[in-house]
Scaffold this active site. Structure first.
Site, PDB file in Angstrom:
ATOM      1  CG  ASP A  70      10.860   3.440  -1.257  1.00  0.00           C
ATOM      2  OD1 ASP A  70      11.093   4.618  -1.592  1.00  0.00           O
ATOM      3  OD2 ASP A  70      10.736   2.509  -2.081  1.00  0.00           O
ATOM      4  NE  ARG A  95       8.686   0.310   0.787  1.00  0.00           N
ATOM      5  CZ  ARG A  95       7.605   1.044   1.054  1.00  0.00           C
ATOM      6  NH1 ARG A  95       6.638   1.145   0.141  1.00  0.00           N
ATOM      7  NH2 ARG A  95       7.467   1.667   2.212  1.00  0.00           N
ATOM      8  NE  ARG A 140       3.692  -2.535  -5.296  1.00  0.00           N
ATOM      9  CZ  ARG A 140       4.333  -1.499  -4.800  1.00  0.00           C
ATOM     10  NH1 ARG A 140       4.311  -1.287  -3.502  1.00  0.00           N
ATOM     11  NH2 ARG A 140       4.962  -0.656  -5.588  1.00  0.00           N
ATOM     12  CG  HIS A 169       0.000   0.938  -2.168  1.00  0.00           C
ATOM     13  ND1 HIS A 169       1.170   1.496  -1.718  1.00  0.00           N
ATOM     14  CD2 HIS A 169       0.148  -0.405  -2.020  1.00  0.00           C
ATOM     15  CE1 HIS A 169       2.002   0.548  -1.326  1.00  0.00           C
ATOM     16  NE2 HIS A 169       1.401  -0.611  -1.504  1.00  0.00           N
ATOM     17  CB  CYS A 263       2.786   7.378   0.971  1.00  0.00           C
ATOM     18  SG  CYS A 263       1.907   6.709  -0.440  1.00  0.00           S
TER      19      CYS A 263
END
Length: 270
Positions: A70, A95, A140, A169, A263
């Site tokens: 990612d 991550r 998040r 997000h 992103c």
């Protein structure tokens, strides 16, 4: 009206999807049994880089790291305002190692990086408007991180609560068009947050769920040109009617991991 929109040159930080894969599930878009075409992902990503450069923007790159699929989603690495870097502390353990590699890039480039104490996922949830920071929470980034961001930058931070897990997000539900306006999908937010957005941006471009589900709001605007998923046809038409120039870029292979144009794009604001 489009002639009145003025683009601004931007500096972007990106990461090639050389090791892109869907190996775990940390959002509703991800399914570990999904097959990924890495060559297609790279071709689509390269088309985004070409589009940025064709419109006069500067693009820097972090080297991809094996085992961090990612890492292509550079926006989550930090938020940069006035040359100051507020780094990331990812919610998902998978991550968290990404932060070290992005921090190293920033430090090598001459920036000082602030390490957050609370979970914070960079521009995924922190959107600079030119006047203040819109800050997402609910899935998040935490409200404690919002307070850290305000103390670090000295700019007002406006907390917005996300309520739909498909828009985990803030940058999947809202993006900044220019210094005065945004586009967003109202139903991604709590009732109170919708009222806040309506007060702050009475002329906002509103998107439908269909627009949002094809990552139409995971877009990047330079004030005139809007780099947008081509599947978001209705939103692109609405933007055009408001004087913006849609620039379609297909990142559909990266959608399999819950990411899109924004992103993949960290903005470095000096």
């Amino acid at each position: 009206m489009s002639d009145s929109r003025v683009p601004r040159r931007r500096r972007f930080l990106v990461c090639e999807p050389r090791h892109f894969a869907v190996q775990y599930a940390i959002n509703p878009w991800m399914h570990p049994d999904t097959r990924v075409d890495v060559d297609l992902a790279q071709d689509q990503w390269q088309s985004l880089i070409r589009a940025y450069r064709a419109h006069g923007h500067t693009v820097d790159a972090v080297a991809p790291v094996p085992g961090l699929p990612d890492m292509v989603f550079a926006a989550n690495s930090a938020v940069v305002v006035g040359g100051r870097v507020f780094g990331s502390l990812f919610h998902a353990p998978e991550r968290r190692p990404e932060s070290t590699h992005y921090d190293t890039w920033f430090k090598t480039a001459g920036f000082t990086v602030h390490r957050p104490e609370s979970v914070c996922e960079g521009e995924g949830d922190l959107v600079w408007t030119g006047r203040y920071v819109l800050a997402g929470t609910g899935f998040r980034t935490t409200r404690d991180a919002h307070r850290e961001v305000q103390e670090f930058f000295g700019h007002p931070v406006i907390s917005l609560t996300l309520v739909d897990p498909y828009f985990y997000h803030l940058d999947t539900a809202l993006f900044v068009l220019d210094d005065a306006n945004v586009a967003y999908y109202p139903e991604a937010f709590s009732a109170g947050s919708r009222e806040v957005l309506a007060r702050l941006f009475p002329d906002a471009v509103l998107a439908t769920r269909d627009d949002a589900m094809v990552f139409g709001l995971n877009s990047v605007s330079d004030g005139r040109h809007v780099f947008i998923a081509p599947q978001a046809e209705a939103l692109a038409a609405r933007l055009d009617a408001h004087g913006y120039v849609p620039v379609p870029v297909d990142l559909s292979e990266l959608h399999k991991a819950g990411g899109g144009i924004k992103c993949c794009t960290q903005e470095i604001r000096s």
